[in-house]
Design a protein around this motif. Structure first.
Motif, PDB file in Angstrom:
ATOM      1  N   ALA A   1      18.824 -11.378 -14.214  1.00 46.20           N
ATOM      2  CA  ALA A   1      19.625 -10.505 -15.068  1.00 46.20           C
ATOM      3  C   ALA A   1      19.019  -9.108 -15.133  1.00 46.20           C
ATOM      4  CB  ALA A   1      19.747 -11.099 -16.466  1.00 46.20           C
ATOM      5  N   ILE A   2      17.700  -9.027 -15.195  1.00 52.44           N
ATOM      6  CA  ILE A   2      17.027  -7.730 -15.236  1.00 52.44           C
ATOM      7  C   ILE A   2      17.231  -6.990 -13.920  1.00 52.44           C
ATOM      8  CG2 ILE A   2      14.791  -6.577 -15.352  1.00 52.44           C
ATOM      9  CD1 ILE A   2      15.751  -7.502 -18.041  1.00 52.44           C
ATOM     10  N   SER A   3      17.055  -7.683 -12.815  1.00 48.56           N
ATOM     11  CA  SER A   3      17.230  -7.048 -11.506  1.00 48.56           C
ATOM     12  C   SER A   3      18.644  -6.518 -11.337  1.00 48.56           C
ATOM     13  CB  SER A   3      16.925  -8.060 -10.391  1.00 48.56           C
ATOM     14  OG  SER A   3      15.576  -8.477 -10.445  1.00 48.56           O
ATOM     15  N   LYS A   4      19.633  -7.312 -11.744  1.00 50.59           N
ATOM     16  CA  LYS A   4      21.032  -6.894 -11.628  1.00 50.59           C
ATOM     17  C   LYS A   4      21.314  -5.673 -12.486  1.00 50.59           C
ATOM     18  CE  LYS A   4      25.755  -8.687 -11.990  1.00 50.59           C
ATOM     19  NZ  LYS A   4      26.591  -9.857 -12.354  1.00 50.59           N
ATOM     20  N   ALA A   5      20.754  -5.668 -13.719  1.00 49.73           N
ATOM     21  CA  ALA A   5      20.976  -4.532 -14.615  1.00 49.73           C
ATOM     22  C   ALA A   5      20.380  -3.254 -14.045  1.00 49.73           C
ATOM     23  CB  ALA A   5      20.384  -4.836 -15.991  1.00 49.73           C
ATOM     24  N   VAL A   6      19.193  -3.340 -13.486  1.00 49.83           N
ATOM     25  CA  VAL A   6      18.538  -2.163 -12.925  1.00 49.83           C
ATOM     26  C   VAL A   6      19.342  -1.597 -11.761  1.00 49.83           C
ATOM     27  CG1 VAL A   6      16.490  -1.375 -11.676  1.00 49.83           C
ATOM     28  CG2 VAL A   6      16.247  -2.815 -13.690  1.00 49.83           C
ATOM     29  N   GLU A   7      19.924  -2.490 -10.951  1.00 50.28           N
ATOM     30  CA  GLU A   7      20.705  -2.046  -9.810  1.00 50.28           C
ATOM     31  C   GLU A   7      22.063  -1.472 -10.209  1.00 50.28           C
ATOM     32  OE1 GLU A   7      20.908  -5.595  -7.543  1.00 50.28           O
ATOM     33  OE2 GLU A   7      18.817  -5.504  -6.882  1.00 50.28           O
ATOM     34  N   GLU A   8      22.641  -1.972 -11.307  1.00 50.14           N
ATOM     35  CA  GLU A   8      23.995  -1.583 -11.687  1.00 50.14           C
ATOM     36  C   GLU A   8      24.057  -0.417 -12.671  1.00 50.14           C
ATOM     37  OE1 GLU A   8      25.888  -5.087 -13.161  1.00 50.14           O
ATOM     38  OE2 GLU A   8      26.250  -5.910 -11.157  1.00 50.14           O
TER      39      GLU A   8
ATOM     40  N   ALA B   1       0.806  -1.218   0.000  1.00 47.07           N
ATOM     41  CA  ALA B   1       0.000   0.000   0.000  1.00 47.07           C
ATOM     42  C   ALA B   1       0.837   1.265   0.000  1.00 47.07           C
ATOM     43  CB  ALA B   1      -0.948  -0.003   1.202  1.00 47.07           C
ATOM     44  N   ASP B   2       2.090   1.178   0.447  1.00 47.32           N
ATOM     45  CA  ASP B   2       2.979   2.342   0.460  1.00 47.32           C
ATOM     46  C   ASP B   2       3.921   2.374  -0.734  1.00 47.32           C
ATOM     47  OD1 ASP B   2       1.989   3.393   2.897  1.00 47.32           O
ATOM     48  OD2 ASP B   2       3.184   1.931   4.019  1.00 47.32           O
ATOM     49  N   GLY B   3       3.700   1.467  -1.689  1.00 44.63           N
ATOM     50  CA  GLY B   3       4.527   1.439  -2.884  1.00 44.63           C
ATOM     51  C   GLY B   3       5.856   0.733  -2.701  1.00 44.63           C
ATOM     52  N   ARG B   4       5.973  -0.049  -1.611  1.00 48.34           N
ATOM     53  CA  ARG B   4       7.223  -0.775  -1.379  1.00 48.34           C
ATOM     54  C   ARG B   4       7.224  -2.100  -2.125  1.00 48.34           C
ATOM     55  NH1 ARG B   4       6.551   1.291   4.205  1.00 48.34           N
ATOM     56  NH2 ARG B   4       5.291  -0.581   4.577  1.00 48.34           N
ATOM     57  N   THR B   5       8.442  -2.534  -2.505  1.00 42.22           N
ATOM     58  CA  THR B   5       8.623  -3.779  -3.267  1.00 42.22           C
ATOM     59  C   THR B   5       8.804  -4.953  -2.323  1.00 42.22           C
ATOM     60  OG1 THR B   5       9.746  -2.495  -4.984  1.00 42.22           O
ATOM     61  CG2 THR B   5      10.026  -4.879  -5.063  1.00 42.22           C
ATOM     62  N   PRO B   6       8.184  -6.097  -2.611  1.00 41.28           N
ATOM     63  CA  PRO B   6       8.360  -7.280  -1.761  1.00 41.28           C
ATOM     64  C   PRO B   6       9.822  -7.704  -1.695  1.00 41.28           C
ATOM     65  CG  PRO B   6       6.559  -7.591  -3.316  1.00 41.28           C
ATOM     66  CD  PRO B   6       7.279  -6.357  -3.734  1.00 41.28           C
ATOM     67  N   PRO B   7      10.270  -8.259  -0.572  1.00 42.53           N
ATOM     68  CA  PRO B   7      11.664  -8.713  -0.446  1.00 42.53           C
ATOM     69  C   PRO B   7      12.022  -9.709  -1.551  1.00 42.53           C
ATOM     70  CG  PRO B   7      10.582  -8.734   1.688  1.00 42.53           C
ATOM     71  CD  PRO B   7       9.505  -8.478   0.673  1.00 42.53           C
ATOM     72  N   GLY B   8      13.217  -9.589  -2.073  1.00 45.06           N
ATOM     73  CA  GLY B   8      13.682 -10.506  -3.105  1.00 45.06           C
ATOM     74  C   GLY B   8      13.252 -10.134  -4.505  1.00 45.06           C
ATOM     75  N   ASN B   9      12.535  -9.022  -4.651  1.00 40.48           N
ATOM     76  CA  ASN B   9      12.059  -8.581  -5.959  1.00 40.48           C
ATOM     77  C   ASN B   9      12.611  -7.195  -6.282  1.00 40.48           C
ATOM     78  OD1 ASN B   9       9.611 -10.529  -6.973  1.00 40.48           O
ATOM     79  ND2 ASN B   9       9.720 -10.449  -4.732  1.00 40.48           N
ATOM     80  N   THR B  10      12.527  -6.827  -7.546  1.00 37.92           N
ATOM     81  CA  THR B  10      12.940  -5.495  -7.984  1.00 37.92           C
ATOM     82  C   THR B  10      11.842  -4.908  -8.857  1.00 37.92           C
ATOM     83  OG1 THR B  10      15.291  -6.138  -8.005  1.00 37.92           O
ATOM     84  CG2 THR B  10      14.664  -4.155  -9.238  1.00 37.92           C
TER      85      THR B  10
END
Length: 287
Positions: A272-279, A179-188
Motif C-alpha cells: 500500500a505504501i509503495s502504491k501510494a508513493v507511485e500514484e 552504491a549508486d543509490g539505486r533501489t533493489p528490484p521489487g522495492n520502493t
C-alpha cells in the motif's frame, strides 16, 4: 526528509444543548390557574400589575445589554493586562495562506524565480526543503545538481565534498540502496519532506532566515525490508541570500520537532505504501 538518517545538512463533542432531555421543558409540568376573587388560596383578590416594577426591569435589562456590547467591542487599551497578553499572540495572517500563486519557473526541475519579498523567501525555503528531502539526494549526480541549484555557488562548492563522503556506500547500504543509490528490484525507496508551515526569523531586502516545520517519510518499502517507511518531525532552518534573480541557501540546520502525539492508526502494508508513493505526486509550495 531526514531527517536523522539524512546526512550532510548541518547541523466537538456534543454539549448539554444537544441533549433534548436536559431542558426544563422536558419535565412537561403543567400549571393550574385558580379563579380570581376571595377564593384565592393566598387570600384576597388579585392586585393590579405594578407598572413601575416592570419599567425598572426593562431599564435594567437595557443597561446590561449596552454594557455587554460595549465590553465585547472594547477597543485596544494598551494598558490593560488582557490586551497586553493578546499582543503576544500571532495574528491570523501569520498562519493563513497568502493566496500568492506559486512560481512558474523551474531550474533543473526545481521551482525557481521566487520574488524578492518576505513571502518569496518563505516559498523558496519550503520548496528547497522538499527537494533536499527527496530521493534525488541519494544519487551523486542528482545530489550535485540539486545542491548547485538551491545553494549559492560558494556554499555548494564547500558542501558537495563532505556530502559525498557522508553518502558513502556503507551508508547507502544501510538504507537498502546500492552504491549508486539505486533501489533493489521489487522495492520502493521513500524519502519525502512534507512542509507544515514556515516562520520568518529574520528578513532584509537581500537576506532572510526562514524556519520550515515539516514531517517526513523515509525508509524502504518492499519484501524483506529491514528499514520500513516511518515518519519524523523536524524544523529545518535556512539562511537565504538574494543572488542574481532568486533566493539561494547559504547555510541550513535542523532540529527535532515539534512532534504531535502519534495517532492510533495501524500501519499500512508495504504494498500500500509503495502504491501510494507511485500514484501521489508532490507539490510546488507557495506561502
Amino acid at each position: 526528509m531526514s531527517f536523522d538518517d539524512e546526512p550532510g545538512h548541518g547541523g466537538g463533542d456534543p454539549g448539554p444543548a444537544d441533549d433534548r432531555f436536559s431542558t426544563l421543558g422536558g419535565t412537561r409540568q403543567t400549571r393550574t390557574r385558580l379563579p380570581e376573587g376571595t377564593g384565592d388560596i393566598y387570600g384576597g383578590a388579585r392586585r393590579p400589575p405594578r407598572n413601575n416594577r416592570s419599567l425598572v426591569m426593562v431599564v435594567g435589562v437595557v443597561v446590561l445589554l449596552v454594557a455587554a456590547i460595549a465590553f465585547a467591542n472594547r477597543g485596544g487599551d494598551s494598558g490593560s493586562t488582557s490586551d497586553a497578553g493578546n499582543a503576544k499572540k500571532p495574528d491570523a495572517q501569520s498562519t493563513a495562506a497568502t493566496g500568492t500563486k506559486p512560481v512558474d519557473g523551474k531550474q533543473a526541475g526545481i521551482a525557481s524565480g521566487f520574488p524578492q519579498t518576505e513571502q518569496g523567501a518563505q516559498s523558496a525555503a519550503t520548496n528547497y526543503a522538499v527537494v533536499l528531502g527527496s530521493t534525488g539526494m541519494f544519487n551523486r549526480d542528482g545530489r550535485h545538481q540539486i545542491v548547485d541549484t538551491v545553494y549559492t555557488a560558494d556554499a555548494a562548492a564547500k558542501l558537495k565534498g563532505p556530502q559525498d563522503a557522508a553518502y558513502s556506500a556503507d551508508f547507502l547500504k544501510r538504507m537498502g540502496l546500492d552504491a549508486d543509490g539505486r533501489t533493489p528490484p521489487g522495492n520502493t525507496f521513500v524519502s519525502r519532506t512534507i512542509p507544515v508551515g514556515t516562520k520568518v526569523q529574520e528578513y532584509r531586502a537581500d537576506s532572510a532566515k526562514v524556519a520550515v516545520w515539516y514531517t517526513g517519510l523515509i525508509g524502504m518499502s518492499g519484501p524483506g525490508s529491514t528499514d520500513p517507511v516511518r515518519t519524523t518531525w523536524k524544523t529545518w532552518t535556512f539562511s537565504l541570500q538574494w543572488s542574481g534573480s532568486d533566493w539561494k541557501i547559504t547555510d541550513d540546520s535542523q532540529i527535532d520537532g515539534p512532534a504531535p502525539v502519534p495517532g492510533d492508526m495501524a500501519a499500512s502494508s508495504a504494498d500500500a505504501i509503495s502504491k501510494a508513493v507511485e500514484e501521489y505526486g508532490g507539490f510546488t509550495y507557495a506561502r
